[in-house]
Design a protein around this motif. Structure first.
Motif, PDB file in Angstrom:
ATOM      1  N   HIS A   1      59.010  46.143  54.401  1.00 28.25           N
ATOM      2  CA  HIS A   1      59.073  47.473  53.642  1.00 28.25           C
ATOM      3  C   HIS A   1      59.683  48.468  53.716  1.00 28.25           C
ATOM      4  O   HIS A   1      60.204  49.304  53.316  1.00 28.25           O
TER       5      HIS A   1
ATOM      6  N   SER B   1      53.371  41.296  47.168  1.00 32.45           N
ATOM      7  CA  SER B   1      54.504  41.207  47.993  1.00 32.45           C
ATOM      8  C   SER B   1      55.894  40.860  47.451  1.00 32.45           C
ATOM      9  O   SER B   1      56.211  39.990  46.877  1.00 32.45           O
TER      10      SER B   1
ATOM     11  N   TYR C   1      63.417  44.741  50.469  1.00 30.22           N
ATOM     12  CA  TYR C   1      62.401  45.414  51.727  1.00 30.22           C
ATOM     13  C   TYR C   1      61.577  46.535  50.034  1.00 30.22           C
ATOM     14  O   TYR C   1      62.265  46.823  48.833  1.00 30.22           O
TER      15      TYR C   1
ATOM     16  N   THR D   1      55.547  47.520  51.038  1.00 29.84           N
ATOM     17  CA  THR D   1      55.917  45.599  50.851  1.00 29.84           C
ATOM     18  C   THR D   1      55.890  44.746  49.748  1.00 29.84           C
ATOM     19  O   THR D   1      55.348  44.190  49.778  1.00 29.84           O
TER      20      THR D   1
END
Length: 459
Positions: free
Chosen positions: A243, A213, A219, A200
């Motif tokens: 993720h 992030s 992803y 993530t």
């Protein structure tokens, strides 16, 4: 001192000379200061003193500090007479100018023979030494793994956060943790000692924390190196911090780089994982209806409607109906039966609502007053289908367009069968009764009276 011929007073022997006896008559009678000694003032009768350590004093030396031993040499005794008596500084020592003793070489440095100052020769970058008195660079120790040693290091520096330091590292930030890894420690020795970036998140080279992030539309599996490394594939969604891509559900689709799936539009159907291109190719076939969010084309077009390819359900217009499902064109909407009418759209059955009195309704009529019975006719019952079903107006009556019940002919007028409007009694006559049917029914003007106008009801 000395006294030249004819002098009225004596002259002092200059600096750097002396004279021990009297009777001197010329400057040449002054002696040069003895080697290894110094004569700092004029008029000396003897040398002032012995040349101090760290200096040498050739003949005629004035001040004791006139001739320092040069840097890199040492004059360890007093009374030196020549430069050659200043000896080279010993290896492992340093000798600044005018040194009378040798100084230890500084820690983090080495001093070959004739070194001038204690930090003249630093240990090379990637080595270090806490000891003094080193004589050559090879005596500097390799920097151990996990530390950094800039040039001239006398102690070990910790490796910088976000970096690792193998043996002989020169700078604390020389080797950044590779992209996709991080560390907040200061003792890492190999790149794999840096921790893999968590899923993530992404970690750029030299990261000191567990990443940033992942942005929406992308992803980040474990070890991701930069924000835009893995774009979300078509048919999936990747919200911020994803993720792994999430497959779009049935009835949804997405394009590349989507943060959310979109609802399949009307006229198309979408199965799980469909891209925008696939969605556009999956067109609802004619006779089928695909509402927004459809996952298949199984739904039949409803009765009262028709469905061309890729369209919403279209209502049969007023005046028509369609009793069957899966119809595809407007021509599948049939006109309602003559004598009936259909005001609203989307009828699924033929109309049973009759046309109003005084009117007729051909097939496909949209209201009860579709076509009025022509002037001179009437219809006193519902459900007429054509003008031919409107009856001729009764003699003695007249019928405007759309008449349900014929209207009585007024006095002064006559109305033959099929009259649209009353006809006036001719001049010279009058009609004093209603419902006259012919002009001859008008009464001749009475004797002694006159009837000059048409349409009189009395003379």
């Amino acid at each position: 001192a000395y006294c030249p011929e004819g002098s009225s007073n004596y002259s002092l022997c200059p600096v750097g000379t002396f004279r021990t006896g009297t009777g001197g008559s010329a400057l040449e009678d002054c002696q040069l200061c003895t080697p290894g000694s110094y004569c700092p003032t004029a008029g000396l009768a003897a040398v002032a003193g012995t040349c101090p350590a760290g200096y040498y004093c050739p003949p005629g030396t004035g001040m004791s500090t006139d001739f320092p031993c040069p840097a890199g040499t040492v004059g360890g005794t007093t009374g030196l007479k020549t430069l050659a008596e200043c000896t080279p500084c010993t290896a492992g020592k340093a000798c600044p100018e005018a040194s009378s003793t040798e100084s230890n070489c500084a820690a983090g440095h080495y001093c070959p023979e004739s070194t001038e100052y204690d930090d003249q020769f630093p240990c090379p970058a990637g080595t270090w030494s806490a000891s003094t008195g080193l004589t050559e660079a090879s005596q500097c120790t390799k920097c151990p793994a996990g530390s950094a040693c800039p040039r001239g290091s006398s102690s070990l520096s910790p490796c910088a956060q976000g970096h690792y330091c193998p043996e002989s590292t020169e700078k604390d930030n020389q080797f950044p943790c590779p992209a996709g890894r991080w560390t907040d420690q200061t003792d890492k020795i190999i790149d794999t000692g840096c921790t893999q970036c968590s899923q993530t998140k992404y970690c750029e080279a030299g990261s000191i924390s567990d990443g940033v992030s992942c942005p929406a539309g992308y992803y980040c599996p474990a070890g991701t190196t930069h924000a835009y490394q893995n774009i979300c594939p078509a048919g999936s969604r990747c919200p911020a911090g994803a993720h792994t891509p999430t497959t779009c559900a049935n009835g949804e689709y997405s394009d590349t780089g989507a943060s959310a799936c979109l609802t399949c539009p009307i006229g198309h159907f979408c199965v799980a994982g469909d891209s925008a291109a696939i969605m556009r190719s999956q067109i609802c076939p004619a006779g089928r209806f695909c509402a927004a969010g459809s996952a298949n084309s199984d739904t039949l077009c409803s009765a009262g409607k028709y469905c061309p390819q890729g369209s919403p359900e279209l209502l049969c217009p007023p005046g028509t109906y369609n009793a069957l499902q899966e119809k595809t064109t407007l021509t599948d909407c049939l006109p309602v039966t003559a004598g009936m009418y259909q005001e609203t759209s989307g009828a699924a059955v033929d109309s049973t609502t009759p046309c109003a009195t005084g009117y007729y309704c051909p097939a496909g009529s949209t209201n009860q007053y579709q076509v009025p019975c022509p002037p001179g006719t009437f219809r006193d019952s519902t459900g007429a289908t054509a003008a031919s079903q409107c009856s001729d107006c009764t003699a003695g009556k007249y019928c405007p367009a759309g008449t349900t019940n014929p209207v009585s002919c007024p006095q002064g007028y006559y109305c033959p069968q099929g009259s649209q409007i009353p006809l006036p009694c001719p001049a010279g006559t009058y009609g004093n009764a209603g419902d006259l049917m012919v002009s001859t029914a008008c009464t001749d003007c009475d004797p002694g009276k006159f009837c000059s106008q048409k349409g009189l009801s009395a003379p």
